[in-house]
Design a protein around this motif. Sequence first.
Motif, mmCIF file in Angstrom:
data_model
loop_
_atom_site.group_PDB
_atom_site.id
_atom_site.type_symbol
_atom_site.label_atom_id
_atom_site.label_comp_id
_atom_site.label_asym_id
_atom_site.label_seq_id
_atom_site.Cartn_x
_atom_site.Cartn_y
_atom_site.Cartn_z
ATOM 1 N N ALA A 16 -16.182 71.178 5.237
ATOM 2 C CA ALA A 16 -15.779 69.866 4.741
ATOM 3 C C ALA A 16 -16.342 69.569 3.361
ATOM 4 N N GLY A 17 -16.999 70.534 2.749
ATOM 5 C CA GLY A 17 -17.640 70.293 1.460
ATOM 6 C C GLY A 17 -19.009 69.683 1.675
ATOM 7 N N ARG A 18 -19.458 68.913 0.711
ATOM 8 C CA ARG A 18 -20.785 68.289 0.768
ATOM 9 C C ARG A 18 -20.619 66.800 1.067
ATOM 10 N N PRO A 19 -21.576 66.196 1.795
ATOM 11 C CA PRO A 19 -21.455 64.775 2.134
ATOM 12 C C PRO A 19 -21.268 63.846 0.933
ATOM 13 N N GLY A 20 -21.742 64.205 -0.239
ATOM 14 C CA GLY A 20 -21.575 63.360 -1.417
ATOM 15 C C GLY A 20 -20.241 63.536 -2.134
ATOM 16 N N ASP A 21 -19.450 64.518 -1.732
ATOM 17 C CA ASP A 21 -18.160 64.758 -2.380
ATOM 18 C C ASP A 21 -17.199 63.592 -2.129
ATOM 19 N N GLN A 22 -16.352 63.335 -3.115
ATOM 20 C CA GLN A 22 -15.442 62.200 -3.056
ATOM 21 C C GLN A 22 -14.544 62.236 -1.820
ATOM 22 N N GLU A 23 -14.008 63.381 -1.459
ATOM 23 C CA GLU A 23 -13.074 63.477 -0.343
ATOM 24 C C GLU A 23 -13.746 63.881 0.973
ATOM 25 N N PHE A 24 -15.074 63.860 1.007
ATOM 26 C CA PHE A 24 -15.779 64.293 2.214
ATOM 27 C C PHE A 24 -15.397 63.508 3.470
ATOM 28 N N PRO A 25 -15.310 62.170 3.438
ATOM 29 C CA PRO A 25 -14.977 61.450 4.683
ATOM 30 C C PRO A 25 -13.661 61.917 5.324
ATOM 31 N N LEU A 26 -12.647 62.153 4.515
ATOM 32 C CA LEU A 26 -11.378 62.643 5.056
ATOM 33 C C LEU A 26 -11.522 64.078 5.550
ATOM 34 N N ARG A 27 -12.184 64.912 4.773
ATOM 35 C CA ARG A 27 -12.383 66.301 5.196
ATOM 36 C C ARG A 27 -13.186 66.372 6.496
ATOM 37 N N TRP A 28 -14.194 65.499 6.630
ATOM 38 C CA TRP A 28 -14.985 65.480 7.864
ATOM 39 C C TRP A 28 -14.108 65.073 9.048
ATOM 40 N N LYS A 29 -13.266 64.085 8.836
ATOM 41 C CA LYS A 29 -12.388 63.610 9.913
ATOM 42 C C LYS A 29 -11.478 64.732 10.418
ATOM 43 N N PHE A 92 -20.587 71.200 7.376
ATOM 44 C CA PHE A 92 -21.461 71.141 6.208
ATOM 45 C C PHE A 92 -22.850 71.537 6.676
ATOM 46 N N GLU A 93 -23.765 71.688 5.751
ATOM 47 C CA GLU A 93 -25.101 72.203 6.079
ATOM 48 C C GLU A 93 -25.926 71.143 6.803
ATOM 49 N N ASN A 94 -25.886 71.192 8.124
ATOM 50 C CA ASN A 94 -26.774 70.343 8.909
ATOM 51 C C ASN A 94 -27.348 71.161 10.049
ATOM 52 N N GLU A 95 -28.473 70.716 10.556
ATOM 53 C CA GLU A 95 -29.194 71.479 11.567
ATOM 54 C C GLU A 95 -28.461 71.476 12.900
ATOM 55 N N LEU A 96 -28.988 72.248 13.815
ATOM 56 C CA LEU A 96 -28.406 72.352 15.147
ATOM 57 C C LEU A 96 -28.480 71.003 15.856
ATOM 58 N N SER A 97 -27.434 70.710 16.602
ATOM 59 C CA SER A 97 -27.358 69.440 17.312
ATOM 60 C C SER A 97 -27.995 69.557 18.695
ATOM 61 N N ILE A 127 -26.135 80.291 16.853
ATOM 62 C CA ILE A 127 -26.077 80.399 15.390
ATOM 63 C C ILE A 127 -25.067 79.379 14.873
ATOM 64 N N ALA A 128 -25.429 78.639 13.823
ATOM 65 C CA ALA A 128 -24.509 77.706 13.171
ATOM 66 C C ALA A 128 -24.405 78.076 11.692
ATOM 67 N N PHE A 129 -23.267 78.668 11.306
ATOM 68 C CA PHE A 129 -23.030 79.057 9.916
ATOM 69 C C PHE A 129 -22.697 77.829 9.076
ATOM 70 N N PHE A 130 -23.071 77.876 7.793
ATOM 71 C CA PHE A 130 -22.706 76.788 6.891
ATOM 72 C C PHE A 130 -22.413 77.315 5.495
ATOM 73 N N SER A 131 -21.661 76.500 4.760
ATOM 74 C CA SER A 131 -21.377 76.759 3.352
ATOM 75 C C SER A 131 -21.946 75.605 2.550
ATOM 76 N N LYS A 132 -22.563 75.906 1.407
ATOM 77 C CA LYS A 132 -23.072 74.860 0.529
ATOM 78 C C LYS A 132 -22.043 74.471 -0.531
ATOM 79 N N GLY A 133 -20.897 75.127 -0.495
ATOM 80 C CA GLY A 133 -19.885 74.906 -1.518
ATOM 81 C C GLY A 133 -19.220 73.540 -1.443
ATOM 82 N N HIS A 134 -18.620 73.146 -2.553
ATOM 83 C CA HIS A 134 -17.892 71.879 -2.639
ATOM 84 C C HIS A 134 -16.411 72.068 -2.348
ATOM 85 N N ASP A 135 -15.910 73.290 -2.428
ATOM 86 C CA ASP A 135 -14.484 73.558 -2.237
ATOM 87 C C ASP A 135 -14.249 74.166 -0.856
#
Length: 186
Positions: A16-29, A92-97, A127-135
């Motif tokens: 979903a990109g990074r939480p601060g990205d402009q389109e993050f809320p939609l991507r997260w949804k 996005f990069e967050n710890e295990l739930s 294992i929880a993989f993550f990407s730090k990328g914005h795209d």
Amino acid sequence: MLAACPLILKQPQATAGRPGDQEFPLRWKLAKEYCAWVYYTPDHQFELSMLAASAVQDDPRKRSCALPAVVEDPRHPPESLGYVFILHNHPFENELSDFDIRFAVAMADVHGLTVDTRAGPVPLSIIAFFSKGHDPTQPTCDGFFQYIPGSGQIIRWTARENGRWQRKQIATLTWLDDTNYRIQRQ
């Protein structure tokens, strides 16, 4: 296991990109978690199961996937398989739930804490993989979080420029009773 990271992260809406990205809320949804087993076969091979995902996300704050407790591999008797890694992505990069931790413990109860391989025992882990990328259309496999129920370790692995992975234990999880645990940060 590391070969599965780009495969999982490149699935539709896996990042979903990074939480601060402009389109993050939609991507997260729209984001999805994909999950799979890495299992060990009687012919001494590590295999990746088919990917699983959940069509419905019940909690808008969280993402999850529906991984079956067992793998159906018609080449081998079910009891001959060793379950090693529960793989999934985090959008996005967050710890295990809490769900991740409890699922790993439940699977350790079913399959055991370790799998004996030709190279020695391997502990069951989630294992929880993550990407730090914005795209999110070009995700990079930048790291993963790992919880090992047998030792209580929570580890953050990150990719380094020279292709090596850096390991940092970030916490130790201790079960207080059958339902409650404490996480001690390092």
